[in-house]
Design a protein around this motif. Sequence first.
Motif, PDB file in Angstrom:
ATOM      1  N   ASP A  51      -2.601   0.805  19.942  1.00  0.00           N
ATOM      2  CA  ASP A  51      -2.506  -0.837  20.206  1.00  0.00           C
ATOM      3  C   ASP A  51      -1.247  -1.149  20.874  1.00  0.00           C
ATOM      4  OD1 ASP A  51      -2.633  -3.755  19.914  1.00  0.00           O
ATOM      5  OD2 ASP A  51      -1.665  -3.520  17.668  1.00  0.00           O
ATOM      6  N   TYR A  54       3.686  -3.138  20.711  1.00  0.00           N
ATOM      7  CA  TYR A  54       4.410  -2.756  19.506  1.00  0.00           C
ATOM      8  C   TYR A  54       5.571  -2.188  20.055  1.00  0.00           C
ATOM      9  CZ  TYR A  54       4.556  -2.449  14.454  1.00  0.00           C
ATOM     10  OH  TYR A  54       4.666  -2.558  12.948  1.00  0.00           O
ATOM     11  N   GLU A  58       5.045   1.330  21.594  1.00  0.00           N
ATOM     12  CA  GLU A  58       3.840   1.439  22.612  1.00  0.00           C
ATOM     13  C   GLU A  58       3.778  -0.205  23.191  1.00  0.00           C
ATOM     14  OE1 GLU A  58       2.894   3.437  19.654  1.00  0.00           O
ATOM     15  OE2 GLU A  58       2.769   1.645  18.409  1.00  0.00           O
ATOM     16  N   TRP A  92      -5.666  -2.970  17.158  1.00  0.00           N
ATOM     17  CA  TRP A  92      -5.484  -2.598  15.811  1.00  0.00           C
ATOM     18  C   TRP A  92      -6.551  -2.600  15.078  1.00  0.00           C
ATOM     19  CZ3 TRP A  92      -2.117   0.926  13.761  1.00  0.00           C
ATOM     20  CH2 TRP A  92      -1.852   0.733  12.369  1.00  0.00           C
ATOM     21  N   SER A 109      -0.263   5.204  17.236  1.00  0.00           N
ATOM     22  CA  SER A 109       0.172   3.713  17.298  1.00  0.00           C
ATOM     23  C   SER A 109       1.059   3.329  16.278  1.00  0.00           C
ATOM     24  CB  SER A 109      -1.447   2.887  17.192  1.00  0.00           C
ATOM     25  OG  SER A 109      -1.203   1.775  17.632  1.00  0.00           O
ATOM     26  N   SER A 110       2.261   4.044  16.209  1.00  0.00           N
ATOM     27  CA  SER A 110       3.042   3.830  14.940  1.00  0.00           C
ATOM     28  C   SER A 110       2.268   3.731  13.728  1.00  0.00           C
ATOM     29  CB  SER A 110       3.940   2.554  15.159  1.00  0.00           C
ATOM     30  OG  SER A 110       4.214   2.421  16.327  1.00  0.00           O
ATOM     31  N   ILE A 111       1.403   4.663  13.551  1.00  0.00           N
ATOM     32  CA  ILE A 111       0.574   4.479  12.368  1.00  0.00           C
ATOM     33  C   ILE A 111       1.304   5.314  11.164  1.00  0.00           C
ATOM     34  CG2 ILE A 111      -1.773   5.017  11.251  1.00  0.00           C
ATOM     35  CD1 ILE A 111      -2.667   5.469  14.453  1.00  0.00           C
ATOM     36  N   THR A 112       1.405   4.710  10.296  1.00  0.00           N
ATOM     37  CA  THR A 112       2.057   5.252   8.867  1.00  0.00           C
ATOM     38  C   THR A 112       0.901   6.058   8.255  1.00  0.00           C
ATOM     39  OG1 THR A 112       3.348   3.127   8.637  1.00  0.00           O
ATOM     40  CG2 THR A 112       3.060   4.555   6.776  1.00  0.00           C
ATOM     41  N   ARG A 117      -5.464   5.879   4.228  1.00  0.00           N
ATOM     42  CA  ARG A 117      -5.938   6.406   5.521  1.00  0.00           C
ATOM     43  C   ARG A 117      -6.183   8.017   5.421  1.00  0.00           C
ATOM     44  NH1 ARG A 117      -1.201   2.900   8.414  1.00  0.00           N
ATOM     45  NH2 ARG A 117      -2.080   0.693   8.304  1.00  0.00           N
ATOM     46  N   GLN A 156       0.820  -8.626  10.747  1.00  0.00           N
ATOM     47  CA  GLN A 156      -0.486  -7.789  11.661  1.00  0.00           C
ATOM     48  C   GLN A 156      -1.472  -7.553  10.513  1.00  0.00           C
ATOM     49  OE1 GLN A 156       0.355  -4.872  14.487  1.00  0.00           O
ATOM     50  NE2 GLN A 156      -1.499  -5.190  15.514  1.00  0.00           N
ATOM     51  N   THR A 159      -1.916  -3.904   8.557  1.00  0.00           N
ATOM     52  CA  THR A 159      -0.630  -2.836   8.509  1.00  0.00           C
ATOM     53  C   THR A 159      -0.013  -2.710   7.355  1.00  0.00           C
ATOM     54  OG1 THR A 159       0.728  -4.709   9.078  1.00  0.00           O
ATOM     55  CG2 THR A 159      -0.378  -3.576  10.973  1.00  0.00           C
ATOM     56  N   THR A 160       0.793  -1.915   7.381  1.00  0.00           N
ATOM     57  CA  THR A 160       1.720  -1.849   5.888  1.00  0.00           C
ATOM     58  C   THR A 160       2.511  -2.805   5.694  1.00  0.00           C
ATOM     59  OG1 THR A 160       3.267  -0.157   7.424  1.00  0.00           O
ATOM     60  CG2 THR A 160       1.718   0.893   5.905  1.00  0.00           C
ATOM     61  N   ASP A 200       7.478  -3.241  10.931  1.00  0.00           N
ATOM     62  CA  ASP A 200       8.101  -1.874  11.026  1.00  0.00           C
ATOM     63  C   ASP A 200       9.422  -2.176  11.623  1.00  0.00           C
ATOM     64  OD1 ASP A 200       5.787  -1.017  10.145  1.00  0.00           O
ATOM     65  OD2 ASP A 200       5.514   0.380  11.838  1.00  0.00           O
TER      66      ASP A 200
HETATM   67  N1  ARG Z   1       3.345   1.166  10.727  1.00  0.00           N
HETATM   68  C1  ARG Z   1       2.188   0.192  10.592  1.00  0.00           C
HETATM   69  C2  ARG Z   1       0.942   0.760  10.032  1.00  0.00           C
HETATM   70  O1  ARG Z   1       0.952   1.885  10.023  1.00  0.00           O
HETATM   71  C3  ARG Z   1       2.211  -0.678  11.656  1.00  0.00           C
HETATM   72  C4  ARG Z   1       1.530  -0.105  12.762  1.00  0.00           C
HETATM   73  C5  ARG Z   1       1.263  -1.074  13.803  1.00  0.00           C
HETATM   74  N2  ARG Z   1       0.968  -0.434  15.125  1.00  0.00           N
HETATM   75  C6  ARG Z   1       0.733  -1.195  16.357  1.00  0.00           C
HETATM   76  N3  ARG Z   1       0.687  -0.362  17.333  1.00  0.00           N
HETATM   77  N4  ARG Z   1       0.300  -2.440  16.355  1.00  0.00           N
HETATM   78  O2  ARG Z   1       0.483   0.063   9.389  1.00  0.00           O
END
Ligand code: ARG
Length: 281
Positions: A51, A54, A58, A92, A109-112, A117, A156, A159-160, A200
Motif C-alpha cells: 500500500d 506510507y 512505501e 491496504w 507494507s510496514s505490516i506489524t 494475522r 487507517q 491498522t494497529t 506508526d
Molecule cells: N504497521 C501498521 C499495521 O500493520 C500499519 C501499516 C500500514 N501500512 C501501509 N502501507 N499503509 O497495521
Amino acid sequence: MNTLAHSFVGRAALCVLLALALAACNKQDSGAAAPAASAPATAKVYVVGTDAAYAPFESQNEKGEIVGFDIDVVKAVAAKAGMEVKFVNTPWEGIFNALKQGDRDLLVSSITITDERKQSMDFTDPYFDAHQLIAVKADSKIARFEDLKSLKVGVQTGTTGDETITKLQGKNSPDIKRFESTPLALKELETGGIDAVVADNGVVVNYVKNNAGNKFKTVNDPAFLPEHYGVAVRKGNTELLARLNQGLAAIKADGSYDRIYASYLGAPDAAASAPAAAASK
Ligand code: ARG
C-alpha cells in the motif's frame, strides 16, 4: 573376398547408421528435457503487494514508481535470494485478501506482525521495530494517549493504529474516524476535522518533519507497545519464507540493511528518539 569385403562395409555402414540413430534419439531426449528444466528459474517473477501511501516506507514518487525503505529492503533481499520481484500498489483494505487469493506472492507494507494475522499468513523474521505515535496540531494540549479518550481521532482502517484507539475508546465509538489511507487521515487533521491521528511512528515523524511551518507535533506515550514489521507470505509457503529469511539475514550481515536504513531513516536511534524529542518541545 568380394562378398567378405561387401559384408564388412555393409556391417560397418549399418553400425554407423545405428550409432547415428541412437545419437539422434539421445539428442531428442535431452533437447526436450532442457527447456523444461530451465524454465522455472527464468520465468517466475514474484509479485509484491504494497500500500504505497506510507512514506518513508512505501510511496509513489512523481514518476509513479513505488519507492521507500520497505521497497529497497525487499529488492536487496530478493537479489540475495536470486529472486525477481515486481511491486504492485495494493490498497491496504484488500491487501491480505490479495495475498490469500494468490494475486500477490508476498506483501511488504510496514505490516506489524500480530498473533491475529499469524493465523492467516506467515511472516518473515522482523525487519523493523516500530510503535504507535500521535500527530496533533502544534498548539494542541494533548499530552498523552489517555487524552484521546473522548476526542476525534483519525486512523487507517484495520491498522494497529485502529486497534490501539479502539481499545481506548471502544469499538463503536463515534469519535474514531477510519480512513482508507493514512495520508487521508492526516489531511483531515490538517483541515481540522479531527483532533489527532494515530499511526506508526516512522510515518508520523516523516509527515510532521515534511510539513512547513511546524504546524504539527508528535506525542509519544509509554503505553504504546513495541511492534515489529515482517514480510508476509501465504500460510504454509515455507520455501519462499526460508528464501526471504536467508536474504534478510544476508543483508543484515553485509551492511546493506544498515545503508538502506540510514538513507531513509537516518541514524538507527533517530527514528526511535525523534518522537520523544519532538513531543517534549
Ligand atoms: N504497521 C501498521 C499495521 O500493520 C500499519 C501499516 C500500514 N501500512 C501501509 N502501507 N499503509 O497495521
